[in-house]
Design a protein around this motif. Structure first.
Motif, PDB file in Angstrom:
ATOM      1  N   ARG A  16      21.511  -9.246  57.830  1.00 14.16           N
ATOM      2  CA  ARG A  16      21.422  -9.097  56.353  1.00 14.16           C
ATOM      3  C   ARG A  16      20.592 -10.026  55.714  1.00 14.16           C
ATOM      4  O   ARG A  16      20.223  -9.680  54.652  1.00 14.16           O
ATOM      5  CB  ARG A  16      22.799  -9.087  55.680  1.00 14.16           C
ATOM      6  N   ARG A  58      25.303  -8.952  49.846  1.00 12.57           N
ATOM      7  CA  ARG A  58      24.408  -7.720  50.305  1.00 12.57           C
ATOM      8  C   ARG A  58      23.254  -8.215  51.044  1.00 12.57           C
ATOM      9  O   ARG A  58      22.862  -9.462  50.831  1.00 12.57           O
ATOM     10  CB  ARG A  58      24.107  -7.268  48.802  1.00 12.57           C
ATOM     11  N   TYR A  59      22.626  -7.329  51.486  1.00  9.73           N
ATOM     12  CA  TYR A  59      21.222  -7.813  52.302  1.00  9.73           C
ATOM     13  C   TYR A  59      20.243  -8.485  51.324  1.00  9.73           C
ATOM     14  O   TYR A  59      20.172  -8.164  50.053  1.00  9.73           O
ATOM     15  CB  TYR A  59      20.576  -6.276  52.433  1.00  9.73           C
ATOM     16  N   GLU A  67      29.279  -4.909  51.700  1.00 10.87           N
ATOM     17  CA  GLU A  67      28.371  -5.570  50.686  1.00 10.87           C
ATOM     18  C   GLU A  67      28.781  -5.584  49.347  1.00 10.87           C
ATOM     19  O   GLU A  67      28.495  -4.602  48.561  1.00 10.87           O
ATOM     20  CB  GLU A  67      27.020  -4.874  51.074  1.00 10.87           C
TER      21      GLU A  67
END
Length: 335
Positions: A268, A242-243, A220
């Motif tokens: 994610r 990233r999430y 990420e």
């Protein structure tokens, strides 16, 4: 009854020969040849975009009807109007709406268009500056707006910009950095890293790390991205978001396919935002151009722009497709 003389103007003209190949030249045309529309504009500046280069060279079936005048955008002054929203002397610009593909476009000294396609030029912006920004810069602004709409602010983390040396990429870097974002630029021309950092990139990476097939989920690395490339690059970008992050997809320099998996979306919560600059609403266009007039310093754009004359567009188009052109190309149609 006295008949008004037909105005003559220069334009890049695209035709097909008997083999189906595209022929491009600079021709002198008349107002009586202009396509239908309710506003006639005397053009001051246009640009040379990737799509224009494809049309001029015939390397992709961008043009849907012939003969055609390419040029997906222009800025200039209204000369005649049958629509109450615009009067002679008004400064206007146009991006998209199929001009240069199905309707004669901006690589000419005159254009006839529908009033619905036009946007008033921001008061503080000259026609030349509008085209230094052009469709590429306007698309970059729409991409930034797409990330903002997903709640991806400067505090979220690093934003990746792919195709960083192109017209959209360079303006996206300049906009994002001035809004407070940390930006990583991905490019195949690492010798341009100093210039990308001058535009505002904090880090420059080799695009080879993204352009080949990769794992469906990767480290990420980025809070969001503006992707101008598509294909494997976009798949790898999605895999490294990233999430809760988002990607604004606005280009296909590598290809139209998306060889990705659903993993980034369902594991994610990554969002893929499509950015369409061709048919965006008048309201979104006004927001984008108003923001560009306030948020993009003129010196940044000037340093990112190459100016050419109308006939030179025929020579520069192949260079653009080969990836040899950096930043923006503005066309003075009157020289």
């Amino acid at each position: 009854m006295q008949v008004a003389p037909v105005e003559r103007f220069r334009a890049i003209r695209l035709r097909k020969d008997e083999t189906g190949a595209t022929l491009a030249d600079v021709a002198t045309l008349g107002d009586d040849e202009l396509p239908p529309g309710n506003v006639v504009v005397r053009i001051a500046y246009s640009t040379l975009n990737y799509k224009d280069a494809l049309a001029i060279t015939g390397q992709s079936p961008v043009v849907r009807k012939f003969p055609m005048v390419p040029g997906i955008d222009f800025a200039g002054t209204v000369e005649h109007s049958a629509d109450a929203r615009y009067q002679p002397g008004d400064r206007v610009l146009l991006n998209g709406w199929g001009v240069g593909e199905t309707h004669w476009g901006g690589l000419a000294q005159r254009a006839c268009a529908r009033a619905d396609w036009l946007v008033p030029l921001p008061p503080t912006m000259s026609p030349r500056m509008a085209m230094c920004i052009g469709t590429a810069g306007y698309t970059a602004m729409l991409s930034v707006m797409a990330l903002e709409a997903r709640g991806i602010g400067p505090e979220a983390g690093v934003i990746l910009v792919t195709g960083a040396n192109g017209g959209v990429g360079t303006v996206a870097i300049a906009l994002l950095s001035r809004l407070g974002y940390s930006v990583t630029a991905s490019t195949g021309r690492l010798e341009e890293a100093p210039r990308l950092k001058e535009l505002g990139a904090t880090c420059v990476m080799d695009r080879r790390g993204l352009s080949e097939p990769g794992k469906p989920l990767q480290k990420e690395s980025w809070a969001g991205a503006v992707d101008c490339v598509g294909s494997h690059t976009l798949a790898n970008v999605l895999a490294g978001i990233r999430y809760g992050g988002a990607v604004a997809a606005c280009g296909l320099a590598q290809g139209m396919e998306l060889p990705a998996s659903v993993a980034p979306f369902i594991l994610r919560g990554v969002a893929l935002e499509g950015v369409d600059s061709v048919h965006a609403s008048f309201e979104r266009r006004m927001v984008a151009w108003t923001r560009l007039s306030h948020e993009l310093p003129g010196d940044v754009i000037e340093g990112n722009t190459r100016e050419i004359g109308l006939a030179q567009a025929l020579e520069v188009a192949p260079e653009l497709l080969r990836g040899e052109v950096r930043g923006r190309v503005v066309v003075d149609v009157n020289r």
